[in-house]
Design an enzyme around this catalytic site. Structure first.
Site, mmCIF file in Angstrom:
data_model
loop_
_atom_site.group_PDB
_atom_site.id
_atom_site.type_symbol
_atom_site.label_atom_id
_atom_site.label_comp_id
_atom_site.label_asym_id
_atom_site.label_seq_id
_atom_site.Cartn_x
_atom_site.Cartn_y
_atom_site.Cartn_z
ATOM 1 N N GLU A 248 56.052 47.846 59.167
ATOM 2 C CA GLU A 248 56.685 47.523 57.877
ATOM 3 C C GLU A 248 57.372 48.755 57.271
ATOM 4 O O GLU A 248 57.044 49.896 57.611
ATOM 5 C CB GLU A 248 55.652 46.958 56.898
ATOM 6 N N VAL B 293 54.048 43.434 53.948
ATOM 7 C CA VAL B 293 53.359 42.747 55.049
ATOM 8 C C VAL B 293 53.911 41.323 55.166
ATOM 9 O O VAL B 293 54.283 40.875 56.257
ATOM 10 C CB VAL B 293 51.831 42.737 54.823
ATOM 11 N N SER C 227 48.152 38.558 46.352
ATOM 12 C CA SER C 227 49.310 39.014 47.132
ATOM 13 C C SER C 227 49.889 37.897 47.987
ATOM 14 O O SER C 227 49.143 37.109 48.598
ATOM 15 C CB SER C 227 48.896 40.172 48.042
ATOM 16 N N LYS D 244 41.934 47.393 50.658
ATOM 17 C CA LYS D 244 41.442 48.449 49.778
ATOM 18 C C LYS D 244 40.526 47.906 48.695
ATOM 19 O O LYS D 244 40.708 46.793 48.238
ATOM 20 C CB LYS D 244 42.626 49.131 49.091
HETATM 21 N N1 PSU Z 1 48.522 48.815 50.970
HETATM 22 C C1 PSU Z 1 48.716 50.089 51.355
HETATM 23 N N2 PSU Z 1 49.956 50.578 51.444
HETATM 24 C C2 PSU Z 1 51.043 49.805 51.191
HETATM 25 C C3 PSU Z 1 50.842 48.434 50.800
HETATM 26 C C4 PSU Z 1 49.571 47.987 50.699
HETATM 27 O O1 PSU Z 1 47.768 50.812 51.590
HETATM 28 O O2 PSU Z 1 52.163 50.301 51.290
HETATM 29 C C5 PSU Z 1 52.022 47.566 50.577
HETATM 30 C C6 PSU Z 1 52.227 46.635 51.781
HETATM 31 O O3 PSU Z 1 53.613 46.531 52.029
HETATM 32 C C7 PSU Z 1 51.693 45.299 51.288
HETATM 33 C C8 PSU Z 1 52.070 45.380 49.837
HETATM 34 O O4 PSU Z 1 52.245 44.181 51.933
HETATM 35 O O5 PSU Z 1 51.816 46.725 49.459
HETATM 36 C C9 PSU Z 1 51.305 44.404 48.972
HETATM 37 O O6 PSU Z 1 51.875 44.372 47.717
HETATM 38 P P1 PSU Z 1 51.440 43.237 46.679
HETATM 39 O O7 PSU Z 1 50.014 43.535 46.339
HETATM 40 O O8 PSU Z 1 52.384 43.427 45.551
HETATM 41 O O9 PSU Z 1 51.630 41.939 47.399
HETATM 42 MN MN MN Z 2 50.543 41.065 43.139
#
Ligand code: PSU
Ligand code: MN
Length: 302
Positions: free
Chosen positions: A25, A106, A140, A159
């Site tokens: 990604e 992702v 997410s 995380k």
């Molecule tokens: N977790 C990480 N590093 C990242 C991300 C998540 O440790 O760069 C990024 C990934 O691209 C993941 C996105 O798909 O954050 C999720 O964002 P959201 O929670 O806004 O869906």
């Molecule tokens: Mn979100």
């Protein structure tokens, strides 16, 4: 769809000769890590994939074109440019239509990988159900994508900025198998343990490849999570990082950070609050995932 995709020579060649391909990604580069560690890691991860018998395809959007594989100059662009949007499923049409630049999350990388016929994808951590999601509804789009798009994602778990228990419940409801790679416990990204189990433990690339093949042969579309814990020597235990995470969450709340800004904000705060230690661990776990992911993709080809 074909006209929207642009492949690098390396990926075209891999497709022609039937080599295993592993997607990567670009949000992790543009919004997940600072410069220059982001581009150094991206380059190193691509090389680890080659060294383990597969071909890397880092995915991103440049001027409205979906790139399957990036040149070194394009990697550098994602690492440095401030003009790159974080793109998940809902952002695609707008970014393509307006011919803008987009880093794929992702969810978005899974969409592009499936279009390009790539079944394996290596990253650091997936998005999930956020803490207090019962109030904020922050879940997410990575999870809904895993429910419907047939790409296997090799990651180091989720995380603990997230609610891991709720994330696992969501994945169960949507039929996404969570495989522990050489572990019985779902890893928590920085830490090897989370206090939560995995659905199934498998110990070799061949076993993982077979399970994935069986799932898709059954016509059960959708993703699979292969959770690969951070190496012992690079781990930060929950007791050491918990305070930084709690502090980062508190700041996000008081600053009223919302929507797609939440995850990048938290990652950056945790990095600051740990004096960079979280970044070192982040880099180490992505590299380890690249090794395991390439070996699984190669086993699947065999
Ligand atoms: N977790 C990480 N590093 C990242 C991300 C998540 O440790 O760069 C990024 C990934 O691209 C993941 C996105 O798909 O954050 C999720 O964002 P959201 O929670 O806004 O869906
Ligand atoms: Mn979100």
């Amino acid at each position: 769809m074909e006209t929207l995709l642009e492949f690098t020579e390396e990926v075209i060649d891999a497709k022609r000769s039937g080599k295993p391909i592993v997607a990567l990604e670009s949000t992790i580069i543009s919004h997940g890590m600072p410069y220059p560690q982001n581009v150094e890691t991206a380059r190193a991860v691509e090389q680890i994939i080659r060294d383990n018998g597969a071909v890397p395809a880092t995915i991103g959007i440049i001027q409205g074109k979906i790139k399957i594989g990036l040149t070194p100059e394009e990697l550098e662009f994602f690492a440095q440019s401030k003009d790159v949007a974080k793109v998940s499923r809902r952002d695609f049409a707008y970014i393509l239509e307006k011919k803008k630049h987009g880093a794929t999350t992702v969810a978005a990388t899974m969409i592009c990988a499936e279009m390009a016929g790539i079944q394996f994808f290596v990253t650091g951590g997936i998005g999930g159900v956020h803490r207090e999601a019962e109030i904020t509804m922050d879940v997410s789009a990575d999870l809904t994508e895993l429910a419907q798009t047939s790409v296997a994602v090799i990651c180091a778990g989720a995380k603990s900025i997230l609610d891991i228990a709720k994330t696992l419940e969501y994945l169960e409801t949507h039929g996404v198998p969570v495989i522990g790679y050489q572990t019985d416990e779902f890893p928590a990204f920085y830490s090897r343990s989370s206090g939560h189990g995995v659905d199934f433990r498998l110990d070799t690339p061949e076993q993982v490849a077979s399970l994935i093949q069986t799932k898709w042969q059954l016509g059960l579309h959708g993703g699979v999570i292969i959770a690969n814990p951070v190496p012992v020597e690079d781990e930060i235990e929950e007791s050491q990082i918990g305070e930084a995470i709690a502090n980062a969450l508190g700041q996000a709340k008081s600053m009223n950070i919302k929507g797609k800004d939440v995850t990048p904000f938290l990652l950056n705060k945790v990095k600051e609050l740990t004096g960079g230690a979280s970044l070192t661990t982040n880099i180490a776990l992505v590299k380890h995932n690249a090794e395991v992911g390439a070996r699984i993709a190669a086993a699947f080809k065999r």
